[in-house]
Scaffold this motif. Sequence first.
Motif, PDB file in Angstrom:
ATOM      1  N   ALA A 131     -27.157  12.683  80.848  1.00 24.50           N
ATOM      2  CA  ALA A 131     -26.405  13.657  80.040  1.00 24.50           C
ATOM      3  C   ALA A 131     -25.602  14.560  80.950  1.00 24.50           C
ATOM      4  CB  ALA A 131     -27.371  14.498  79.212  1.00 24.50           C
ATOM      5  N   THR A 132     -24.646  15.233  80.352  1.00 19.79           N
ATOM      6  CA  THR A 132     -23.849  16.215  81.079  1.00 19.79           C
ATOM      7  C   THR A 132     -24.024  17.558  80.385  1.00 19.79           C
ATOM      8  OG1 THR A 132     -21.911  15.839  79.700  1.00 19.79           O
ATOM      9  CG2 THR A 132     -22.136  14.440  81.658  1.00 19.79           C
ATOM     10  N   ARG A 133     -23.515  18.586  81.025  1.00 17.33           N
ATOM     11  CA  ARG A 133     -23.636  19.931  80.467  1.00 17.33           C
ATOM     12  C   ARG A 133     -22.923  20.062  79.126  1.00 17.33           C
ATOM     13  NH1 ARG A 133     -26.021  23.553  83.421  1.00 17.33           N
ATOM     14  NH2 ARG A 133     -26.461  23.042  85.564  1.00 17.33           N
ATOM     15  N   ASN A 134     -21.941  19.228  78.870  1.00 17.40           N
ATOM     16  CA  ASN A 134     -21.184  19.297  77.625  1.00 17.40           C
ATOM     17  C   ASN A 134     -21.585  18.200  76.651  1.00 17.40           C
ATOM     18  OD1 ASN A 134     -19.639  21.471  78.624  1.00 17.40           O
ATOM     19  ND2 ASN A 134     -18.434  20.022  79.830  1.00 17.40           N
ATOM     20  N   ASP A 135     -22.800  17.714  76.763  1.00 15.26           N
ATOM     21  CA  ASP A 135     -23.287  16.641  75.898  1.00 15.26           C
ATOM     22  C   ASP A 135     -23.251  17.095  74.442  1.00 15.26           C
ATOM     23  OD1 ASP A 135     -24.646  14.590  74.642  1.00 15.26           O
ATOM     24  OD2 ASP A 135     -25.975  14.280  76.348  1.00 15.26           O
ATOM     25  N   GLN A 136     -22.587  16.287  73.589  1.00 12.94           N
ATOM     26  CA  GLN A 136     -22.456  16.641  72.175  1.00 12.94           C
ATOM     27  C   GLN A 136     -23.727  16.341  71.379  1.00 12.94           C
ATOM     28  OE1 GLN A 136     -19.736  18.273  71.072  1.00 12.94           O
ATOM     29  NE2 GLN A 136     -19.161  18.275  73.223  1.00 12.94           N
ATOM     30  N   LYS A 137     -24.597  15.467  71.922  1.00 20.46           N
ATOM     31  CA  LYS A 137     -25.796  15.079  71.180  1.00 20.46           C
ATOM     32  C   LYS A 137     -26.791  16.228  71.077  1.00 20.46           C
ATOM     33  CE  LYS A 137     -29.167  11.381  71.043  1.00 20.46           C
ATOM     34  NZ  LYS A 137     -29.783  10.288  71.767  1.00 20.46           N
ATOM     35  N   GLY A 138     -26.827  17.084  72.046  1.00 17.50           N
ATOM     36  CA  GLY A 138     -27.741  18.215  72.019  1.00 17.50           C
ATOM     37  C   GLY A 138     -29.047  17.901  72.725  1.00 17.50           C
ATOM     38  N   PRO A 139     -29.769  18.943  73.088  1.00 16.98           N
ATOM     39  CA  PRO A 139     -31.017  18.751  73.832  1.00 16.98           C
ATOM     40  C   PRO A 139     -32.158  18.275  72.938  1.00 16.98           C
ATOM     41  CG  PRO A 139     -30.677  21.070  73.402  1.00 16.98           C
ATOM     42  CD  PRO A 139     -29.455  20.356  72.884  1.00 16.98           C
ATOM     43  N   CYS A 140     -33.116  17.578  73.550  1.00 13.90           N
ATOM     44  CA  CYS A 140     -34.338  17.163  72.849  1.00 13.90           C
ATOM     45  C   CYS A 140     -35.401  18.249  72.927  1.00 13.90           C
ATOM     46  CB  CYS A 140     -34.896  15.893  73.469  1.00 13.90           C
ATOM     47  SG  CYS A 140     -33.826  14.485  73.268  1.00 13.90           S
ATOM     48  N   PHE A 141     -35.370  19.035  74.015  1.00 14.92           N
ATOM     49  CA  PHE A 141     -36.329  20.127  74.143  1.00 14.92           C
ATOM     50  C   PHE A 141     -35.741  21.243  74.991  1.00 14.92           C
ATOM     51  CE2 PHE A 141     -37.429  17.249  77.659  1.00 14.92           C
ATOM     52  CZ  PHE A 141     -37.465  18.111  78.741  1.00 14.92           C
ATOM     53  N   ARG A 142     -36.332  22.416  74.829  1.00 16.46           N
ATOM     54  CA  ARG A 142     -35.923  23.609  75.583  1.00 16.46           C
ATOM     55  C   ARG A 142     -37.181  24.360  75.994  1.00 16.46           C
ATOM     56  NH1 ARG A 142     -32.770  26.106  71.792  1.00 16.46           N
ATOM     57  NH2 ARG A 142     -30.978  24.957  72.552  1.00 16.46           N
ATOM     58  N   VAL A 143     -37.236  24.762  77.263  1.00 12.55           N
ATOM     59  CA  VAL A 143     -38.384  25.502  77.788  1.00 12.55           C
ATOM     60  C   VAL A 143     -37.881  26.804  78.385  1.00 12.55           C
ATOM     61  CG1 VAL A 143     -40.336  25.490  79.390  1.00 12.55           C
ATOM     62  CG2 VAL A 143     -39.581  23.347  78.348  1.00 12.55           C
ATOM     63  N   GLY A 144     -38.450  27.918  77.936  1.00 13.77           N
ATOM     64  CA  GLY A 144     -38.074  29.220  78.467  1.00 13.77           C
ATOM     65  C   GLY A 144     -39.265  30.151  78.516  1.00 13.77           C
ATOM     66  N   LYS A 145     -39.185  31.138  79.376  1.00 15.66           N
ATOM     67  CA  LYS A 145     -40.287  32.092  79.531  1.00 15.66           C
ATOM     68  C   LYS A 145     -40.207  33.161  78.462  1.00 15.66           C
ATOM     69  CE  LYS A 145     -42.411  35.157  82.779  1.00 15.66           C
ATOM     70  NZ  LYS A 145     -43.371  35.089  83.741  1.00 15.66           N
ATOM     71  N   THR A 146     -41.347  33.516  77.902  1.00 11.67           N
ATOM     72  CA  THR A 146     -41.427  34.661  77.000  1.00 11.67           C
ATOM     73  C   THR A 146     -42.108  35.786  77.761  1.00 11.67           C
ATOM     74  OG1 THR A 146     -43.529  33.863  76.107  1.00 11.67           O
ATOM     75  CG2 THR A 146     -41.563  33.265  74.912  1.00 11.67           C
ATOM     76  N   TYR A 147     -41.589  36.966  77.625  1.00 11.80           N
ATOM     77  CA  TYR A 147     -42.098  38.085  78.414  1.00 11.80           C
ATOM     78  C   TYR A 147     -43.174  38.847  77.661  1.00 11.80           C
ATOM     79  CZ  TYR A 147     -38.365  36.914  81.509  1.00 11.80           C
ATOM     80  OH  TYR A 147     -37.551  36.224  82.370  1.00 11.80           O
ATOM     81  N   SER A 148     -44.215  39.199  78.402  1.00  5.88           N
ATOM     82  CA  SER A 148     -45.370  39.859  77.815  1.00  5.88           C
ATOM     83  C   SER A 148     -45.686  41.128  78.602  1.00  5.88           C
ATOM     84  CB  SER A 148     -46.569  38.902  77.865  1.00  5.88           C
ATOM     85  OG  SER A 148     -47.740  39.567  77.492  1.00  5.88           O
ATOM     86  N   ILE A 149     -46.366  42.051  77.938  1.00  7.16           N
ATOM     87  CA  ILE A 149     -46.778  43.285  78.601  1.00  7.16           C
ATOM     88  C   ILE A 149     -47.869  43.000  79.631  1.00  7.16           C
ATOM     89  CG2 ILE A 149     -47.823  45.546  78.214  1.00  7.16           C
ATOM     90  CD1 ILE A 149     -46.549  45.480  75.419  1.00  7.16           C
ATOM     91  N   ILE A 150     -48.698  41.989  79.351  1.00  6.39           N
ATOM     92  CA  ILE A 150     -49.785  41.645  80.277  1.00  6.39           C
ATOM     93  C   ILE A 150     -49.176  40.935  81.481  1.00  6.39           C
ATOM     94  CG2 ILE A 150     -51.949  40.371  80.520  1.00  6.39           C
ATOM     95  CD1 ILE A 150     -52.168  40.523  77.448  1.00  6.39           C
ATOM     96  N   ARG A 151     -49.317  41.502  82.661  1.00  7.19           N
ATOM     97  CA  ARG A 151     -48.651  40.988  83.859  1.00  7.19           C
ATOM     98  C   ARG A 151     -49.191  39.655  84.336  1.00  7.19           C
ATOM     99  NH1 ARG A 151     -48.765  45.247  88.421  1.00  7.19           N
ATOM    100  NH2 ARG A 151     -49.123  43.333  89.533  1.00  7.19           N
ATOM    101  N   TRP A 152     -50.505  39.475  84.312  1.00  7.55           N
ATOM    102  CA  TRP A 152     -51.064  38.292  84.960  1.00  7.55           C
ATOM    103  C   TRP A 152     -51.054  37.051  84.076  1.00  7.55           C
ATOM    104  CZ3 TRP A 152     -53.215  43.130  85.195  1.00  7.55           C
ATOM    105  CH2 TRP A 152     -54.046  43.478  84.136  1.00  7.55           C
ATOM    106  N   ASP A 153     -50.659  37.166  82.843  1.00  8.71           N
ATOM    107  CA  ASP A 153     -50.549  35.988  81.990  1.00  8.71           C
ATOM    108  C   ASP A 153     -49.076  35.682  81.736  1.00  8.71           C
ATOM    109  OD1 ASP A 153     -53.398  37.001  80.121  1.00  8.71           O
ATOM    110  OD2 ASP A 153     -53.279  35.438  81.627  1.00  8.71           O
ATOM    111  N   SER A 154     -48.718  34.414  81.850  1.00 11.25           N
ATOM    112  CA  SER A 154     -47.344  33.998  81.597  1.00 11.25           C
ATOM    113  C   SER A 154     -47.331  33.012  80.446  1.00 11.25           C
ATOM    114  CB  SER A 154     -46.749  33.343  82.841  1.00 11.25           C
ATOM    115  OG  SER A 154     -46.680  34.261  83.898  1.00 11.25           O
ATOM    116  N   ASN A 155     -46.454  33.256  79.495  1.00  9.04           N
ATOM    117  CA  ASN A 155     -46.298  32.348  78.366  1.00  9.04           C
ATOM    118  C   ASN A 155     -44.882  31.785  78.379  1.00  9.04           C
ATOM    119  OD1 ASN A 155     -48.891  32.717  77.302  1.00  9.04           O
ATOM    120  ND2 ASN A 155     -48.250  34.573  76.257  1.00  9.04           N
ATOM    121  N   TYR A 156     -44.780  30.524  77.979  1.00 10.19           N
ATOM    122  CA  TYR A 156     -43.498  29.850  77.927  1.00 10.19           C
ATOM    123  C   TYR A 156     -43.378  29.208  76.556  1.00 10.19           C
ATOM    124  CZ  TYR A 156     -43.875  30.554  82.903  1.00 10.19           C
ATOM    125  OH  TYR A 156     -44.026  31.130  84.129  1.00 10.19           O
ATOM    126  N   GLU A 157     -42.208  29.356  75.959  1.00  7.68           N
ATOM    127  CA  GLU A 157     -41.949  28.793  74.636  1.00  7.68           C
ATOM    128  C   GLU A 157     -41.263  27.452  74.815  1.00  7.68           C
ATOM    129  OE1 GLU A 157     -42.504  28.957  70.665  1.00  7.68           O
ATOM    130  OE2 GLU A 157     -43.000  30.613  71.983  1.00  7.68           O
TER     131      GLU A 157
END
Length: 199
Positions: free
Chosen positions: A93-119
């Motif tokens: 795929a390229t950055r301009n792929d018209q089909k769209g992504p199958c998945f997306r992973v990003g970090k969600t920010y939390s007040i608790i410092r030592w735990d990390s959650n990702y959506e």
Amino acid sequence: MGKVHPQALGSSTTCNFTSKQETFTLWMKSLVLNGKGCTVFDSNGQVAYRVDNYNSNNRDQVHLMDQRGNTLFTILKKQYKLSRFWEGYKLPATRNDQKGPCFRVGKTYSIIRWDSNYEVELGLDKNQPYNYKIESSSCKPACKIFDKLGVIVAELRRKKSTCGIDLGDDVFTMVVEPNIDLSQIMGVVVAYSLIKSKM
């Protein structure tokens, strides 16, 4: 250095879905000399998946491949305003792929410092999105992936030898539960590893 997995490379077939629990060994090293990436072995010691980044200065685009080198997902780093995330596109795929992504992973920010959650958003290419959540601790290089009901679908932890000794910071065991798309969960783990700068 000891062997990461005792068996030689071979040609096994990669099935996208499994009817039973699967265990993989992830070695956060490329099989290509001086390359960045990771190699994934199945429970028989055969290469199941691999990521080879020949341009180690550019980690904004990587390719998840099967054991034969066929691209399963192209994983691209994206940025929207202040948020950064990684998107997985089926096949090359390229950055301009018209089909769209199958998945997306990003970090969600939390007040608790030592735990990390990702959506994790899945099914984006079919317009039937469903979510996973990745939970990890900043003090441990491991994570658990949960479905929307809170059931663990995959777990990544440091691999230990049969006598209980850690095999190193770059060797992991990944257990995937039945009826999960293995290549997609592997793509999610690759994106997570890129966010955590493990690759």
